[in-house]
Design an enzyme around this catalytic site. Structure first.
Site, mmCIF file in Angstrom:
data_model
loop_
_atom_site.group_PDB
_atom_site.id
_atom_site.type_symbol
_atom_site.label_atom_id
_atom_site.label_comp_id
_atom_site.label_asym_id
_atom_site.label_seq_id
_atom_site.Cartn_x
_atom_site.Cartn_y
_atom_site.Cartn_z
ATOM 1 N N TYR A 16 0.835 -1.209 0.000
ATOM 2 C CA TYR A 16 0.000 0.000 0.000
ATOM 3 C C TYR A 16 0.869 1.258 0.000
ATOM 4 O O TYR A 16 0.642 2.173 0.784
ATOM 5 C CB TYR A 16 -0.925 0.014 1.224
ATOM 6 C CG TYR A 16 -1.716 -1.256 1.382
ATOM 7 C CD1 TYR A 16 -2.726 -1.577 0.494
ATOM 8 C CD2 TYR A 16 -1.428 -2.152 2.404
ATOM 9 C CE1 TYR A 16 -3.445 -2.754 0.614
ATOM 10 C CE2 TYR A 16 -2.132 -3.336 2.529
ATOM 11 C CZ TYR A 16 -3.140 -3.626 1.634
ATOM 12 O OH TYR A 16 -3.833 -4.793 1.759
ATOM 13 N N TYR A 144 -13.027 -6.991 5.357
ATOM 14 C CA TYR A 144 -11.800 -7.055 4.557
ATOM 15 C C TYR A 144 -11.488 -8.532 4.300
ATOM 16 O O TYR A 144 -11.472 -9.336 5.229
ATOM 17 C CB TYR A 144 -10.612 -6.397 5.281
ATOM 18 C CG TYR A 144 -9.344 -6.561 4.470
ATOM 19 C CD1 TYR A 144 -9.052 -5.692 3.410
ATOM 20 C CD2 TYR A 144 -8.484 -7.632 4.703
ATOM 21 C CE1 TYR A 144 -7.933 -5.889 2.620
ATOM 22 C CE2 TYR A 144 -7.361 -7.831 3.913
ATOM 23 C CZ TYR A 144 -7.091 -6.963 2.877
ATOM 24 O OH TYR A 144 -5.991 -7.157 2.088
ATOM 25 N N ASP A 245 -14.362 -16.290 6.858
ATOM 26 C CA ASP A 245 -12.963 -15.946 6.641
ATOM 27 C C ASP A 245 -12.289 -15.846 8.007
ATOM 28 O O ASP A 245 -12.419 -14.834 8.699
ATOM 29 C CB ASP A 245 -12.909 -14.617 5.869
ATOM 30 C CG ASP A 245 -11.484 -14.108 5.673
ATOM 31 O OD1 ASP A 245 -10.567 -14.649 6.310
ATOM 32 O OD2 ASP A 245 -11.313 -13.156 4.895
ATOM 33 N N LYS A 274 -2.482 -16.722 7.273
ATOM 34 C CA LYS A 274 -1.720 -15.987 8.291
ATOM 35 C C LYS A 274 -0.999 -16.884 9.304
ATOM 36 O O LYS A 274 0.111 -17.342 9.042
ATOM 37 C CB LYS A 274 -2.643 -14.989 8.997
ATOM 38 C CG LYS A 274 -3.029 -13.824 8.079
ATOM 39 C CD LYS A 274 -3.649 -12.717 8.870
ATOM 40 C CE LYS A 274 -4.137 -11.572 8.024
ATOM 41 N NZ LYS A 274 -3.091 -10.659 7.610
#
Ligand code: PMP
Length: 426
Positions: A16, A144, A245, A274
């Site tokens: 980003y 997200y 998720d 993750k």
């Protein structure tokens, strides 16, 4: 390379980030336990666990040993037509932790890819069932799910990247955000927008997709287990699939092994990533129920996905060692202790001007300000205080490794109080 920072600034793109005006970055030389060691010798207590993933800390002897052992056997072989113990061993361990009924595991490259895979599974399930119209997804605002295209399409339409990619992203359905707070009362009115979208667009919807209990990168918001339970019931009643998720929440982060356990429910497809490898290597998985898997594969069909590095033995071996470590550790006590310490350490921020909310759940602590913080200035102040915290937007938050000791949590929260105080004063 004489000057790492100059080279990096010129040629290496960061997450980003602008390449025209790159943000400041700190060179890290090594990491061990809960500490990052910078190239200039300074040590930082890591509040970020490398974006939720390094739950056991860095340079862990058991994870290092698993990687070294596996390297000597093979670091990778293709998964088409071949299999191996590292992959099967990991799947066996995963099944031992996951809610009952989730048993068909598709290993893939990362969290975002696990979301893509789950969404493809849902679409293929309905295609095979003779309902090819069901291609769209229902979610809630504030979510997200990753940076690849279909994952982006279910990120919050305002804070996500919908503006930039308008026309390139599939259009999805967005219900109002769940009421804020783990303990928030959740009456039927708070579900009305979700229910209405489901009623109105049911025949076009392949699945509902949500982050269970914690909306992470979309705003670090917590919501009530009852909301998730009602979503499960409404999705089932409407005959659409539920994808959860658990990429950020999975493996103990919220105080339960998986966040859906707070609501006592299980999805049709669950995504992990993750912390799966303890933060060592990139690996994700989408796990489906037998009903979903058999539905997809009815009539001799196959699931149409197969990445080059599927089931990477090195990543699977480390992930297995990480899950063993987790299972054998008092992770729940550690996470709940960190929750208490975060709450106690951050609560005084409530009285600071400019602070909108302070919250903690499991090993997640959040101070939400009323205005966006100066992220660069904050990071500099944190580094001065010997801690690594990377705020974004209006949020100064931490999700430390589970092995963090009380004195380090205390240093982390003290630094957060001071830095939030400086921001609030501006
Ligand atoms: N889903 C959630 C809930 C996440 O927090 C993230 C990563 N922040 C992703 C998906 C994407 O995972 P990755 O960055 O590994 O692609």
């Amino acid at each position: 390379m004489n000057d790492l920072l100059a080279f990096d600034r010129r040629h290496v793109w960061h997450p980003y980030a602008s390449m025209a005006d790159p943000p400041a970055v700190h060179p890290v030389a090594s990491a061990s336990g809960v500490r990052l060691r910078l190239a200039d010798g300074r040590e930082l207590i890591d509040g970020m666990a490398s974006w939720w993933s390094a739950i056991h800390g860095y340079n862990h002897p058991a994870l290092n040993a698993a990687a070294e052992r596996q390297l000597k056997e093979m670091s990778h072989v293709m998964f088409g037509g071949l299999t191996h113990r590292p992959a099967a061993g990991l799947v066996e361990r995963l099944l031992g932790l996951l809610p009952a009924g989730l048993e068909c595991v598709f290993l893939c490259d990362s969290g975002s890819v696990a979301v893509e895979v789950a969404m493809k599974m849902a679409i293929q399930y309905w295609f095979a069932a003779g309902q090819p119209r069901r291609k769209r997804f229902l979610t809630v605002r504030g979510g997200y799910h990753g940076d690849t295209f279909h994952a982006m399409s279910v990120c919050d339409p305002v804070t996500g990247m919908h503006g930039i990619f308008r026309g390139a992203l599939p259009g999805q359905f967005f219900a109002e955000m769940p009421p804020a707070g783990f303990d928030a009362p959740c009456d039927e009115a708070s579900l009305s927008s979700f229910r209405n979208l489901l009623d109105e667009h049911g025949p076009d919807i392949a699945a509902v997709i949500l982050e269970p209990i914690v909306q992470g990168a979309g705003g670090m918001r917590f919501y009530a287990p009852r909301y998730l339970k009602r979503v499960r019931e409404l999705a089932a009643a409407a005959g659409v699939l539920l994808v959860l998720d658990e990429i950020a929440t999975g493996f103990g982060r919220t105080g339960r092994m998986f966040a859906c356990e707070h609501a006592g429910i299980a999805p049709d497809i669950l995504c992990v990533g993750k912390a799966l490898t303890g933060g060592y290597l990139t690996l994700g998985a989408a796990v489906a129920t037998r009903r979903v898997a058999e539905g997809i594969c009815a009539g001799g069909r196959v699931f149409m996905h197969g990445p080059t590095f599927m089931g990477n033995p090195l990543a699977c071996a480390v992930a297995s060692a990480s899950l063993d470590l987790l299972r054998e550790s008092p992770w729940r006590e550690r996470v709940l202790r960190i929750e208490r310490e975060l709450r106690a350490g951050l609560d005084p921020c409530r009285t600071l001007p400019g602070v909108a909310d302070v919250r903690a759940l499991g090993a997640i602590g959040v101070v939400e300000l009323r205005k966006a913080v100066d992220a660069d200035a904050c990071r500099r102040e944190f580094v001065k205080r010997g801690v690594w915290v990377r705020p974004f937007g209006r949020l100064v938050y931490v999700m430390p490794p589970f092995i963090m000791q009380p004195e380090d949590v205390a240093t982390l929260t003290a630094a957060m109080r001071e830095v939030v105080g400086l921001q609030a004063a501006e």
